[in-house]
Scaffold this active site. Structure first.
Site, PDB file in Angstrom:
ATOM      1  N   HIS A 132     -45.985 -78.121 -72.710  1.00 41.31           N
ATOM      2  CA  HIS A 132     -45.215 -78.684 -71.578  1.00 41.31           C
ATOM      3  C   HIS A 132     -44.031 -79.276 -72.208  1.00 41.31           C
ATOM      4  O   HIS A 132     -43.514 -78.845 -72.942  1.00 41.31           O
ATOM      5  CB  HIS A 132     -46.372 -79.579 -71.019  1.00 41.31           C
ATOM      6  CG  HIS A 132     -47.716 -79.111 -70.664  1.00 41.31           C
ATOM      7  ND1 HIS A 132     -47.876 -78.144 -69.619  1.00 41.31           N
ATOM      8  CD2 HIS A 132     -48.862 -79.114 -71.328  1.00 41.31           C
ATOM      9  CE1 HIS A 132     -49.038 -77.546 -69.479  1.00 41.31           C
ATOM     10  NE2 HIS A 132     -49.848 -78.181 -70.619  1.00 41.31           N
ATOM     11  N   GLU A 152     -49.879 -85.414 -71.347  1.00 45.29           N
ATOM     12  CA  GLU A 152     -50.314 -84.274 -72.373  1.00 45.29           C
ATOM     13  C   GLU A 152     -48.983 -84.092 -73.236  1.00 45.29           C
ATOM     14  O   GLU A 152     -49.015 -83.730 -74.479  1.00 45.29           O
ATOM     15  CB  GLU A 152     -50.798 -82.870 -71.725  1.00 45.29           C
ATOM     16  CG  GLU A 152     -51.075 -81.943 -72.676  1.00 45.29           C
ATOM     17  CD  GLU A 152     -51.433 -80.677 -72.056  1.00 45.29           C
ATOM     18  OE1 GLU A 152     -51.611 -80.744 -70.844  1.00 45.29           O
ATOM     19  OE2 GLU A 152     -51.636 -79.660 -72.605  1.00 45.29           O
ATOM     20  N   HIS A 196     -51.958 -78.279 -77.336  1.00 49.32           N
ATOM     21  CA  HIS A 196     -52.314 -78.674 -75.929  1.00 49.32           C
ATOM     22  C   HIS A 196     -53.539 -79.660 -76.023  1.00 49.32           C
ATOM     23  O   HIS A 196     -54.138 -79.856 -77.101  1.00 49.32           O
ATOM     24  CB  HIS A 196     -52.783 -77.327 -74.897  1.00 49.32           C
ATOM     25  CG  HIS A 196     -51.522 -76.605 -74.526  1.00 49.32           C
ATOM     26  ND1 HIS A 196     -50.842 -76.562 -73.371  1.00 49.32           N
ATOM     27  CD2 HIS A 196     -50.838 -75.794 -75.282  1.00 49.32           C
ATOM     28  CE1 HIS A 196     -49.975 -75.920 -73.431  1.00 49.32           C
ATOM     29  NE2 HIS A 196     -49.813 -75.253 -74.371  1.00 49.32           N
ATOM     30  N   GLU A 227     -56.505 -76.472 -77.821  1.00 46.36           N
ATOM     31  CA  GLU A 227     -56.825 -77.374 -77.010  1.00 46.36           C
ATOM     32  C   GLU A 227     -57.451 -78.607 -77.835  1.00 46.36           C
ATOM     33  O   GLU A 227     -58.770 -78.477 -78.096  1.00 46.36           O
ATOM     34  CB  GLU A 227     -57.705 -77.056 -75.792  1.00 46.36           C
ATOM     35  CG  GLU A 227     -56.988 -75.956 -74.936  1.00 46.36           C
ATOM     36  CD  GLU A 227     -55.784 -76.445 -73.891  1.00 46.36           C
ATOM     37  OE1 GLU A 227     -55.799 -77.789 -73.898  1.00 46.36           O
ATOM     38  OE2 GLU A 227     -55.579 -75.755 -73.068  1.00 46.36           O
TER      39      GLU A 227
HETATM   40 ZN   LIG Z   1     -51.644 -77.906 -71.911  1.00 47.15          ZN
END
Ligand SMILES: [Zn+2]
Length: 281
Positions: A81, A119, A172, A247
């Site tokens: 992001h 995030e 992430h 993640e």
């Molecule tokens: Zn993400």
């Protein structure tokens, strides 16, 4: 090569998924579910980057860096992001090649903790720390974005920017709707660019999973090794080198959020990723 103390995980479950705070599940809340869907933009995520955005004061190199030799290696890091995504819905919602002959949204806002820590700030902070360690170990590091204040890049570019690297690690954190969900998991494209690259990506996932498992909780919903295979993630699909998405944890889980929001926790994530990368080589 590892100098970390094994500490008991302090993970527990708590928190709520609040409608209207960015989306709760940008990548997946359970195996095989939702993807990088476009999320409600214009809310929650800070547009100016995190507290560490401006500089590297106080940045230290982890002890492991001194033991590793990554000279000649080129490592691509993709901090998920971007801090400015939420303020630019039109740009991040435009369609780009998904690497499978279709299209998908350029990017998403990402998720956030229940206290609105985005995030994008987390991934940027971890990537910077990891970059420092890798560089100190002799590697050349390329990043998918230059700061945490801009928009994008789009998911297709988050694969292709790594074309000249030895590997790609995309960083992430997940935002499952259930706050009781916790743990990291690692995603590999299915299928990969070719058999050789695919096998190398799986090896990279295993290596990173092993080092993550020494410090953090694995989300066993994705199997014992916490690795999932997915055909729908454009960043991975557009990568021509061994590539994984990590993640790191669940931002809606109160205990994991606390770790992700802290500099010491971010350091631990960076160290675990560092170990996994070194071990893979
Ligand atoms: Zn993400």
């Amino acid at each position: 090569m590892r100098h970390r103390l094994l500490v008991p995980s302090l993970l527990a479950s708590a928190g709520l998924c609040l409608p209207g705070l960015t989306a709760c599940s940008h990548d997946s809340s359970a195996p095989g579910q939702a993807t990088e869907r476009a999320e409600t933009a214009g809310q929650s995520a800070s547009a100016g980057g995190g507290p560490e955005d401006a500089g590297t004061a106080g940045e230290t190199t982890s002890a492991q860096a001194a033991d590793a030799d990554l000279k000649g290696k080129v490592i691509a890091l993709d901090p998920g992001h971007n801090g400015g995504n939420a303020a630019h819905p039109e740009e991040i919602n435009r369609e780009v090649p998904d690497g499978r002959g279709g299209t998908k949204a350029c990017n998403t806002t990402g998720t956030s903790t229940n206290s609105d820590y985005p995030e994008a700030d987390f991934t940027w902070s971890v990537a910077k720390k990891l970059k420092t360690s890798l560089t100190d170990a002799g590697a050349e590091v390329v990043l998918s974005r230059k700061d945490n204040k801009g928009v994008g890049p789009c998911v297709d570019e988050r694969g292709t920017f790594a074309d000249d690297a030895d590997l790609l690690v995309s960083i992430h954190a997940n935002g499952s709707e259930s706050s009781s969900v916790k743990g990291y998991h690692i995603i590999v494209a299915d299928p990969g660019e070719d058999e050789k690259t695919e096998a190398a990506s799986v090896d990279l996932a295993k290596s990173v999973g092993k080092s993550m498992g020494e410090e953090f909780t694995a989300n066993k919903a994705y199997g014992k090794a916490a690795i999932s295979r997915r055909p729908d993630l454009a960043g991975l699909n557009n990568a021509s080198v061994p590539a994984v998405i990590v993640e790191c944890g669940e931002m809606r889980n109160r205990s994991e959020a606390k770790v992700m929001e802290s500099k010491s926790g971010q350091r631990k994530y960076a160290d675990a990723l560092f170990d996994g990368i070194v071990d893979w080589f």
